[in-house]
Design an enzyme around this catalytic site. Sequence first.
Site, PDB file in Angstrom:
ATOM      1  N   ASP A   1       0.723  -1.022  -0.225  1.00 35.66           N
ATOM      2  CA  ASP A   1       0.022  -0.070  -0.081  1.00 35.66           C
ATOM      3  C   ASP A   1       0.977   1.471  -0.001  1.00 35.66           C
ATOM      4  O   ASP A   1       1.999   1.308   0.174  1.00 35.66           O
ATOM      5  CB  ASP A   1      -1.058   0.104   1.244  1.00 35.66           C
ATOM      6  CG  ASP A   1      -2.220  -0.889   0.985  1.00 35.66           C
ATOM      7  OD1 ASP A   1      -2.488  -1.340  -0.088  1.00 35.66           O
ATOM      8  OD2 ASP A   1      -2.951  -1.066   1.930  1.00 35.66           O
TER       9      ASP A   1
ATOM     10  N   LYS B   1      -3.687   3.328  -2.390  1.00 36.98           N
ATOM     11  CA  LYS B   1      -4.857   4.002  -2.594  1.00 36.98           C
ATOM     12  C   LYS B   1      -4.534   5.226  -1.736  1.00 36.98           C
ATOM     13  O   LYS B   1      -4.260   5.300  -0.760  1.00 36.98           O
ATOM     14  CB  LYS B   1      -6.297   3.670  -2.156  1.00 36.98           C
ATOM     15  CG  LYS B   1      -6.519   2.136  -2.800  1.00 36.98           C
ATOM     16  CD  LYS B   1      -7.881   1.648  -2.482  1.00 36.98           C
ATOM     17  CE  LYS B   1      -7.849   1.004  -1.055  1.00 36.98           C
ATOM     18  NZ  LYS B   1      -7.128  -0.030  -0.945  1.00 36.98           N
TER      19      LYS B   1
ATOM     20  N   MET C   1      -7.594   9.380   8.789  1.00 39.92           N
ATOM     21  CA  MET C   1      -8.175   9.725   7.618  1.00 39.92           C
ATOM     22  C   MET C   1      -9.163  11.190   7.767  1.00 39.92           C
ATOM     23  O   MET C   1     -10.343  11.195   7.020  1.00 39.92           O
ATOM     24  CB  MET C   1      -8.908   8.727   6.731  1.00 39.92           C
ATOM     25  CG  MET C   1      -7.824   7.578   6.763  1.00 39.92           C
ATOM     26  SD  MET C   1      -8.415   5.896   5.992  1.00 39.92           S
ATOM     27  CE  MET C   1      -9.178   5.418   7.723  1.00 39.92           C
TER      28      MET C   1
END
Length: 253
Positions: free
Chosen positions: A38, A60, A173
């Site tokens: 990742d 991502k 996030m």
Amino acid sequence: MSFKTPKLTVVGAGPGDVDLITLKAIKAIKSADVILYDALINEALLEYASVEAERIFVGKRRGCYAFQQEQINELIVAKAKEKGHVVRLKGGDPFIFGRGAEEIDYVRPFGLETYVVPGISSALAVPAYQGIPLTKRGASESFWVVTATTKNHALSNDVVLAAKSTATIVILMGMHKLDEIVKVFCAQNKQNTPVAIIQNGTRETENVGIGTIDNIQQVVKEKQLASPAIIVIGEVVKERAILGTICSEVVKE
């Protein structure tokens, strides 16, 4: 060519500092035939892999996808059946907002053996590297770890629930939802609650801003803080321990 049992090991790569990786994770990386990694992992960890191992970036970022999740799931199965041991290398801990369990659930019906190696979660390690204890007597008796965004891209209602508590709140996030988060805490009359925002936590490029709910947006502008970052809200931000500078290098074989 000898047949290799198709299997998946979901591995937590830790929060960013290459030293914050478990021995079990290093063993898994060394034994991998394929590594799907990742965006948030420290790519120096790939140096532990065999020279024959195939490395595939499937990271991502917000608004930018190398692969969609469905494609990653299918790729795990295809590569495991083609080459054997697939290591899915994820930042932090793969079972904390990492979709690790989802990927295991997907591949099991295809006959893959499945394993997990827990990692050190950024939710715990990043505040610690700044001397911020998530719990401390007299300041906080518990903590919440919340993702800011739901599957539908709305602010999680758990942020609203957390704001009503006296607990420390760690928001992952959440930078693109900061304005909404501030409004939620202001609605609870918590304008003076301390806040820390830590970008690139535990890495050499770490950037930190300290403020309160009332002024944190200005601090973000002044410090030029951006994702990836962790938001810590609570009285423990004022309880920072004084830490020395740690200088270390990963010893490679």
